[in-house]
Design a protein around this motif. Structure first.
Motif, PDB file in Angstrom:
ATOM      1  N   ASP A   1       0.891  -1.234   0.152  1.00  0.00           N
ATOM      2  CA  ASP A   1      -0.085   0.136   0.168  1.00  0.00           C
ATOM      3  C   ASP A   1       0.895   1.272   0.095  1.00  0.00           C
ATOM      4  O   ASP A   1       0.399   2.353  -0.559  1.00  0.00           O
ATOM      5  CB  ASP A   1      -0.959  -0.086   1.179  1.00  0.00           C
ATOM      6  CG  ASP A   1      -0.566  -0.250   2.481  1.00  0.00           C
ATOM      7  OD1 ASP A   1       0.731  -0.461   2.487  1.00  0.00           O
ATOM      8  OD2 ASP A   1      -1.104  -0.325   3.610  1.00  0.00           O
TER       9      ASP A   1
ATOM     10  N   VAL B   1      -3.852  -1.913  -1.633  1.00  0.00           N
ATOM     11  CA  VAL B   1      -4.010  -0.385  -1.649  1.00  0.00           C
ATOM     12  C   VAL B   1      -4.841   0.227  -0.474  1.00  0.00           C
ATOM     13  O   VAL B   1      -5.819  -0.493  -0.120  1.00  0.00           O
ATOM     14  CB  VAL B   1      -5.060  -0.242  -3.077  1.00  0.00           C
ATOM     15  CG1 VAL B   1      -5.455   1.422  -3.313  1.00  0.00           C
ATOM     16  CG2 VAL B   1      -4.420  -0.842  -4.246  1.00  0.00           C
ATOM     17  N   ASN B   2      -4.438   1.134  -0.025  1.00  0.00           N
ATOM     18  CA  ASN B   2      -5.106   1.781   1.274  1.00  0.00           C
ATOM     19  C   ASN B   2      -6.690   2.142   0.653  1.00  0.00           C
ATOM     20  O   ASN B   2      -6.750   2.831  -0.352  1.00  0.00           O
ATOM     21  CB  ASN B   2      -4.224   2.875   1.848  1.00  0.00           C
ATOM     22  CG  ASN B   2      -4.845   3.358   2.982  1.00  0.00           C
ATOM     23  OD1 ASN B   2      -5.819   4.368   2.996  1.00  0.00           O
ATOM     24  ND2 ASN B   2      -4.313   3.040   3.949  1.00  0.00           N
TER      25      ASN B   2
ATOM     26  N   ARG C   1      -6.412  -4.750   7.102  1.00  0.00           N
ATOM     27  CA  ARG C   1      -5.615  -4.332   5.707  1.00  0.00           C
ATOM     28  C   ARG C   1      -6.095  -5.223   4.593  1.00  0.00           C
ATOM     29  O   ARG C   1      -5.932  -4.909   3.411  1.00  0.00           O
ATOM     30  CB  ARG C   1      -4.230  -4.425   6.143  1.00  0.00           C
ATOM     31  CG  ARG C   1      -3.360  -3.513   4.987  1.00  0.00           C
ATOM     32  CD  ARG C   1      -1.868  -3.123   5.683  1.00  0.00           C
ATOM     33  NE  ARG C   1      -1.243  -4.314   6.472  1.00  0.00           N
ATOM     34  CZ  ARG C   1      -0.148  -4.106   7.077  1.00  0.00           C
ATOM     35  NH1 ARG C   1       0.402  -2.747   6.922  1.00  0.00           N
ATOM     36  NH2 ARG C   1       0.258  -5.000   7.730  1.00  0.00           N
TER      37      ARG C   1
END
Length: 544
Positions: A352, A382-383, A419
């Motif tokens: 990320d 990916v955040n 996450r």
């Protein structure tokens, strides 16, 4: 009287035939998925001079055209030739010449396979590919004591499955001049009790790899021919080869000009000064079988070897966050010069943090919506705050669905549950631009595009695990998956007007399957076989 009637019949027959336009191939009695904008299906099409001339009902096509070759599909499904939007064609061909270490269940099994391979390959460097410690009961990285004991006088170099780590024996370390741990940016040399274990991560891999002799012309040709044969057998007609040198491109040109190498290649040159100088001076290379207009840049490593660059520490190793393979200034400078010379930038980004760094650079350079089609290769983690950066600057996420089903066994250990929700998020990524190209990253993953289709739609591995699928909210529909393997993959290469769908005027690249994957039950998709593969209307593969 009979003679007159017979003459009249012949006259009518010849008149009828004379009205038919001569073509090279007619395919009829099929279920043809055109993958056009409406996702139409037809029964038949005609091919002339390597391109689709007409499509329609079987009787219409056969009434209007006369062909040298007629293919009765007997109701079988036909699709545009599959396009792998991210692979390593040359690297795959190289791997076919080395010890196969994939799906090993222990370090001892790796050594056994390597020993067997060495008996029939007694000279030079001993190379192997495909081991993955995450598949072993002991998931720690191996050490090279046994490797050195088995091969004390022969250099050995074994690539991990992702290509972002390797293990070398002492002889190989000596050949590279590595006597002790060296600090380097974007890489690591693992030690144990102050001694090198032989495991090299990311940029450290190249210290040894560059000492391996390049193949001679005869072996290089075999590398390409073996890879081509297997790709055609898998229904693949175009491959994106991610990260080659300009010298390899020149060799590809020679093979294609000699008609030996027929497969279509979209080549990204690697992030090296000589490659930039070469392509900027020469300009884009474009034929019907070769397209070179892009550069492949590496932002970080891989999740499996903990080289992926994360915003927060690894869940299973709190003292590590991974790393960028170059400093941010390098990526900024590379992006600026690629943009100034009007080429495509394609950047490997797994973590990320790496995705955020590259997406911010892209957004700064591209300045909003555009048609430059810059790509993030993998876009794996990916955040949640960063997904919009893809859509804001029309950045294309180029993803490989089988990565999700390979990594799902241990990804939560690396990332933690929260996450993980934004990892392998193909549906979220699709929404950013309305299209998404799909690939395999072979030889990291299996070459088979049907595994891509299955993983994208079912979100399970070849064994059907897990029941109900892995994070199925990010599954693609069958239509989306097929588009990702055909027209969207072509679009990622600026080639959607010449391939990727079966439409009038487009290249006659198509594949016939024994089952219709868009109508099959999930458990039957992986039982499907490629029957025939055609390139330019020429049969390049037929199942035996």
């Amino acid at each position: 009287m009979k003679s007159i009637l017979y003459s009249l019949f012949l006259a009518l027959l010849f008149t009828s035939c004379a009205k038919k336009e001569a073509v090279d191939v007619i395919v009829y009695n099929a279920r043809v998925y055109t993958v056009n904008s409406k996702f139409d299906t037809v029964e038949a099409f005609a091919v002339k001079n390597g391109k689709i001339l007409a499509l329609g009902r079987s009787d219409e096509i056969k009434d209007q055209y006369a062909a040298k070759e007629e293919i009765n599909a007997k109701g079988k499904a036909i699709y545009p030739g599959f396009i792998d939007a991210h692979a390593h064609f040359y690297g795959y061909g190289q791997s076919l010449q080395t010890a196969d270490l994939r799906e090993t269940k222990s370090w001892d099994e790796v050594l056994t396979r390597l020993t067997d391979f060495a008996r029939t390959h007694p000279d030079g460097w001993l190379i192997g590919n495909g081991w993955d410690q995450n598949d072993w009961d002991n998931k720690a990285f191996p050490t090279n004591e046994k490797l050195t004991a088995l091969f004390p006088d022969r250099p050995v170099f074994l690539n991990r499955i992702d290509g972002h780590a390797a293990i070398a024996n002492q002889k190989a370390l000596d050949e590279a001049g590595i006597k002790s741990e060296q600090k380097l940016a974007g890489g690591d040399m693992l030690t144990q009790n102050g001694k090198l274990t032989g495991v090299l991560i990311d940029n450290a891999v190249a210290l040894v790899e560059r000492k391996i002799p390049s193949p001679d012309a005869k072996l290089a040709e075999k590398i390409f021919m073996d890879a081509q044969q297997n790709c055609f057998a898998a229904g693949l007609t175009t491959i994106d080869d991610c990260g080659l040198s300009y010298l390899t491109v020149e060799f590809i040109e020679k093979l294609q000009q000699s008609k030996k190498l027929k497969i279509r290649l979209y080549v990204m040159l690697s992030d090296e000064p000589d490659n930039y100088t070469y392509l900027f001076n020469r300009g884009p290379i474009k034929t019907d079988r070769l397209n070179v207009r892009a550069f492949k840049v590496y932002a970080d490593g891989a999740l499996g070897s903990r080289g992926a660059c994360l915003l927060h520490p690894y869940h299973d190793m709190p003292d590590k966050t991974g790393f960028l393979l170059s400093d941010q200034k390098h990526f900024e400078e590379v992006a600026a010069k690629i943009a100034a010379n009007h080429f495509q930038m394609c950047t490997h980004a797994i973590g990320d943090s790496a995705n955020r760094v590259i997406l911010n650079i892209y957004n700064k350079i591209l300045k909003g919506k555009n048609d430059q089609r810059w790509r993030i290769e993998h876009a794996q983690v990916v955040n949640a705050k960063d997904f919009n950066l893809f859509g804001n600057a029309s950045v294309i996420p180029s993803v490989q669905p089988t990565h999700a089903t390979s990594d799902m066994y241990w990804a939560k250990q690396r990332l933690g549950g929260e996450r993980l929700k934004n990892a392998y998020a193909y549906k979220q990524l699709l929404k950013q631009n309305g299209w998404i190209p799909l690939g395999t990253d072979f030889p990291v993953e299996n070459i088979n595009p049907l595994l891509t289709f299955y993983a994208a739609t079912v979100r399970a591995d070849a064994k059907g695990f897990p029941k109900g699928g892995f994070q199925v909210e990010n599954a693609l529909t069958p239509e989306e998956a097929l588009r990702g393997m055909t027209i969207w993959a072509a679009k990622a290469n600026f080639e959607e007007h010449e391939k990727g769908s079966l439409e009038k005027g487009k290249l006659a690249d198509f594949v016939m399957l024994d089952h219709d994957i868009l109508k099959s039950m999930p458990q039957n998709i992986l039982k499907t076989k490629i029957l025939k593969t055609y390139l330019n209307g020429e049969k390049v593969y037929e199942a035996k």
